[in-house]
Enzyme design. Structure first.
Site, mmCIF file in Angstrom:
data_model
loop_
_atom_site.group_PDB
_atom_site.id
_atom_site.type_symbol
_atom_site.label_atom_id
_atom_site.label_comp_id
_atom_site.label_asym_id
_atom_site.label_seq_id
_atom_site.Cartn_x
_atom_site.Cartn_y
_atom_site.Cartn_z
ATOM 1 N N LYS A 96 0.853 -1.290 0.220
ATOM 2 C CA LYS A 96 0.169 -0.045 0.006
ATOM 3 C C LYS A 96 1.022 1.316 0.043
ATOM 4 C CE LYS A 96 -1.746 1.640 3.974
ATOM 5 N NZ LYS A 96 -1.428 2.978 4.398
ATOM 6 N N ASN A 97 1.960 1.236 0.896
ATOM 7 C CA ASN A 97 2.798 2.514 1.130
ATOM 8 C C ASN A 97 3.666 2.658 0.106
ATOM 9 O OD1 ASN A 97 0.969 3.262 3.063
ATOM 10 N ND2 ASN A 97 2.626 2.717 4.518
ATOM 11 N N CYS B 132 -5.171 8.172 9.343
ATOM 12 C CA CYS B 132 -5.318 7.478 10.610
ATOM 13 C C CYS B 132 -5.156 8.719 11.762
ATOM 14 C CB CYS B 132 -4.236 6.691 10.684
ATOM 15 S SG CYS B 132 -4.548 5.025 9.561
ATOM 16 N N ARG C 83 -0.066 15.043 13.245
ATOM 17 C CA ARG C 83 0.308 14.684 11.797
ATOM 18 C C ARG C 83 0.466 16.048 10.983
ATOM 19 N NH1 ARG C 83 -1.888 9.223 9.396
ATOM 20 N NH2 ARG C 83 0.199 9.187 8.565
ATOM 21 N N ASP D 14 4.195 0.913 12.199
ATOM 22 C CA ASP D 14 2.811 0.120 11.646
ATOM 23 C C ASP D 14 2.837 -1.187 12.225
ATOM 24 O OD1 ASP D 14 3.199 1.747 8.609
ATOM 25 O OD2 ASP D 14 2.586 2.569 10.295
ATOM 26 N N ARG E 67 -9.127 -0.282 4.539
ATOM 27 C CA ARG E 67 -8.185 0.876 4.051
ATOM 28 C C ARG E 67 -6.713 0.152 3.741
ATOM 29 N NH1 ARG E 67 -7.173 5.695 7.743
ATOM 30 N NH2 ARG E 67 -5.840 6.270 5.794
HETATM 31 C C1 EPZ Z 1 4.132 7.112 6.593
HETATM 32 O O1 EPZ Z 1 3.484 7.891 7.048
HETATM 33 C C2 EPZ Z 1 3.417 5.785 6.369
HETATM 34 N N1 EPZ Z 1 2.164 6.259 5.420
HETATM 35 C C3 EPZ Z 1 2.668 5.708 7.758
HETATM 36 O O2 EPZ Z 1 1.972 4.397 7.598
HETATM 37 C C4 EPZ Z 1 3.741 5.179 8.447
HETATM 38 O O3 EPZ Z 1 3.108 4.901 10.104
HETATM 39 C C5 EPZ Z 1 4.736 6.583 8.688
HETATM 40 O O4 EPZ Z 1 5.054 6.755 7.342
HETATM 41 C C6 EPZ Z 1 5.815 5.989 9.762
HETATM 42 O O5 EPZ Z 1 6.535 4.925 9.008
HETATM 43 C C7 EPZ Z 1 2.200 6.418 4.124
HETATM 44 O O6 EPZ Z 1 3.381 5.945 3.882
HETATM 45 C C8 EPZ Z 1 1.066 6.743 3.244
HETATM 46 P P1 EPZ Z 1 5.885 10.593 8.660
HETATM 47 P P2 EPZ Z 1 3.731 9.653 7.167
HETATM 48 O O7 EPZ Z 1 5.749 11.927 7.967
HETATM 49 O O8 EPZ Z 1 4.824 9.935 5.950
HETATM 50 C C9 EPZ Z 1 5.924 13.950 11.971
HETATM 51 C C10 EPZ Z 1 -0.100 3.053 7.732
HETATM 52 O O9 EPZ Z 1 -0.885 2.727 8.598
HETATM 53 N N2 EPZ Z 1 5.767 15.059 10.760
HETATM 54 O O10 EPZ Z 1 7.366 9.657 8.394
HETATM 55 O O11 EPZ Z 1 2.680 10.403 7.244
HETATM 56 C C11 EPZ Z 1 4.565 12.970 12.107
HETATM 57 O O12 EPZ Z 1 3.803 13.578 12.757
HETATM 58 C C12 EPZ Z 1 0.501 4.418 7.869
HETATM 59 O O13 EPZ Z 1 0.092 2.596 6.585
HETATM 60 C C13 EPZ Z 1 5.932 16.337 11.212
HETATM 61 O O14 EPZ Z 1 5.984 16.570 12.165
HETATM 62 O O15 EPZ Z 1 4.667 9.586 8.617
HETATM 63 C C14 EPZ Z 1 5.405 11.770 12.654
HETATM 64 O O16 EPZ Z 1 5.511 12.182 14.099
HETATM 65 C C15 EPZ Z 1 -0.035 5.141 9.060
HETATM 66 N N3 EPZ Z 1 5.725 17.242 10.082
HETATM 67 C C16 EPZ Z 1 6.667 11.709 12.306
HETATM 68 O O17 EPZ Z 1 7.055 13.083 11.540
HETATM 69 C C17 EPZ Z 1 5.640 16.894 8.963
HETATM 70 O O18 EPZ Z 1 5.373 17.817 8.027
HETATM 71 C C18 EPZ Z 1 6.967 10.761 11.210
HETATM 72 O O19 EPZ Z 1 5.810 10.728 10.196
HETATM 73 C C19 EPZ Z 1 5.441 15.477 8.430
HETATM 74 C C20 EPZ Z 1 5.831 14.506 9.521
#
Ligand code: EPZ
Length: 419
Positions: free
Chosen positions: A22-23, A116, A121, A306, A399
């Site tokens: 998916k990702n 989610c 986020r 995850d 999802r």
């Molecule tokens: C990706 O989400 C995945 N989703 C998530 O999977 C996964 O849990 C996550 O990476 C971590 O591995 C997809 O690929 C579609 P991050 P993402 O930006 O990119 C903070 C699932 O169940 N952050 O790496 O949204 C954020 O709040 C999903 O498949 C900021 O602060 O995660 C978090 O604390 C859930 N500002 C940390 O970074 C920003 O602008 C890491 O989040 C962006 C992120």
């Protein structure tokens, strides 16, 4: 509203195949907008998030069609630049479209993305990254309007490792004039997988999969065909499910075991027996899990956030005390309340740490799935529990997991989808 009805404690065994990731697939659908040529993507999982993003892309006037797992995308005309808020709010991955749209059209309206409920986020890193490439940003109508007369290559250091921010800026940099150096980038396997395909289509990306990615902007991205990589989170989820509910050996096929080393380490520590092949693994469950194991989620290749919820459910069976330390999202442990309602003994030390005291017997309950990964974790709890579990809001599970009840029925699970 559909729901799952599960009769727990059935002996599970047999073989289960992993679907396309998916990702990874979500990013390829977005990256296709970088090109005016056709992208044909196969082994795409037929799950709600994919259909939601496909609808959002179609609403931009992009030619996107699909037949089962084969998706064809061709953004011949210049795509529209306003993301529909009702569609964008359904998933976090909608933010990925900002990269291709900004660099191709010089404008994008990004409503606050959804996804989610696992934390605040924010999207500050995306905005800072685009500003570093010369974009102007205006907050408006519950979102942001990003504009540029032409992005310019630059250096950008990610204040925090972000998977989709890395992918989004990498996509934008492909068509940005000059050289862009992204530093402190995410290293998840889906990122080099996307970069390799973009390079096949004419991009010039070096270092994807490491914390330093260098992109030399090019004038066009060509079309191409690709088979999606297997879903490492599905693979890990099924391995934990097998360890928690398996009665006999469960074989997980069509996967890449090398993408979940941190999980295999923890499962072995807990006493689970694993056997590996090049694209499969076998899980030999044990009646009593010898050791309660601590986990701490980290960016790849650390323990995947995850897989945190499914592993926590497994730890309710282990003898002893386990610390579940979630370091990536501040709202990703609230499902433990529901597990306690089923008979677990879990103490939330703070928003990032939960302490599991095992072993406890879980009992079936009527529960609501909070998000994708907590949803599948609660489904595993239902398979382990004595009695009947009813899970509402299973859209959240759909999802991320295609036809999950049919695939688990294939292992002997007594699970039904009822409307
Ligand atoms: C990706 O989400 C995945 N989703 C998530 O999977 C996964 O849990 C996550 O990476 C971590 O591995 C997809 O690929 C579609 P991050 P993402 O930006 O990119 C903070 C699932 O169940 N952050 O790496 O949204 C954020 O709040 C999903 O498949 C900021 O602060 O995660 C978090 O604390 C859930 N500002 C940390 O970074 C920003 O602008 C890491 O989040 C962006 C992120």
């Amino acid at each position: 509203m559909q729901r799952f009805i599960i009769k727990g404690q059935k002996p599970l065994s047999g073989e289960i195949k992993v679907n396309g990731a998916k990702n990874a697939a979500l990013k390829f659908l977005a990256a296709a907008l970088l090109s005016a040529d056709k992208w044909t993507l196969s082994n795409i999982p037929q799950i709600e998030d994919i259909f939601s993003l496909a609808k959002l892309i179609q609403s931009l006037g992009v030619d996107l069609s699909y037949n089962k797992d084969i998706f064809q995308v061709q953004a011949i005309q210049d795509p529209k630049t306003d993301l529909d808020p009702d569609l964008a709010v359904k998933l976090r991955a909608s933010v990925l479209l900002t990269g291709p749209l900004l660099v191709r059209r010089g404008r994008v309206f990004l409503p606050y993305p959804g996804g989610c409920a696992i934390g605040q986020r924010p999207i500050d890193i995306f905005l800072k990254g685009f500003q570093s490439l010369g974009a102007k940003i205006k907050a408006e109508n519950n979102g942001f309007i990003l504009t540029t007369n032409g992005l310019r290559g630059n250096k950008f250091f990610f204040p925090q490792v972000s998977v989709t921010a890395t992918e989004t800026l990498m996509m934008a940099a492909c068509l940005t004039q000059g050289k862009t150096l992204l530093q402190n980038t995410a290293c998840e396997p889906e990122i080099p997988f996307l970069a390799d395909f973009l390079n096949q289509c004419g991009a010039k990306i070096k270092g994807a999969g490491t914390p330093f990615i260098e992109i030399e902007g090019v004038s066009r991205i060509n079309g191409g065909d690709i088979v999606m990589m297997p879903d490492r989170i599905e693979m890990g989820t099924f391995a934990v499910l097998a360890a928690a509910c398996g009665d006999n050996t469960i074989k997980i096929t069509n996967c890449q075991p090398e993408h979940a080393q941190s999980l295999w380490l923890k499962l072995k520590e807990a006493g689970v027996k694993l056997k590996f092949g090049p694209d499969w693994l076998e899980v030999q469950p044990v009646k009593d899990l010898r050791a309660a194991v601590d986990i701490k989620t980290q960016e790849y290749p650390g323990f995947a956030t995850d897989l945190q919820a499914p592993f926590c459910v497994l730890m309710t069976r282990a003898h002893g005390v386990s610390l579940i330390h979630e370091t990536i999202f501040e709202g990703r442990l609230f499902y433990t309340d529901i597990l306690n309602h089923m008979g677990a003994k879990i103490i939330m030390a703070d928003p990032y740490r939960a302490i599991v005291v095992g072993p406890t017997q879980l009992y079936g309950q009527k529960i609501i799935s909070p998000d994708i990964r907590a949803g599948i974790a609660l489904l595993i709890a239902g398979l382990m529990a004595k009695g009947e579990t009813v899970i509402e809001n299973i859209y959240q599970i759909d999802r991320g997991y295609e036809k999950i009840e049919e695939r688990l029925q294939g292992l002997g699970a007594d699970i039904k989808r009822v409307t």
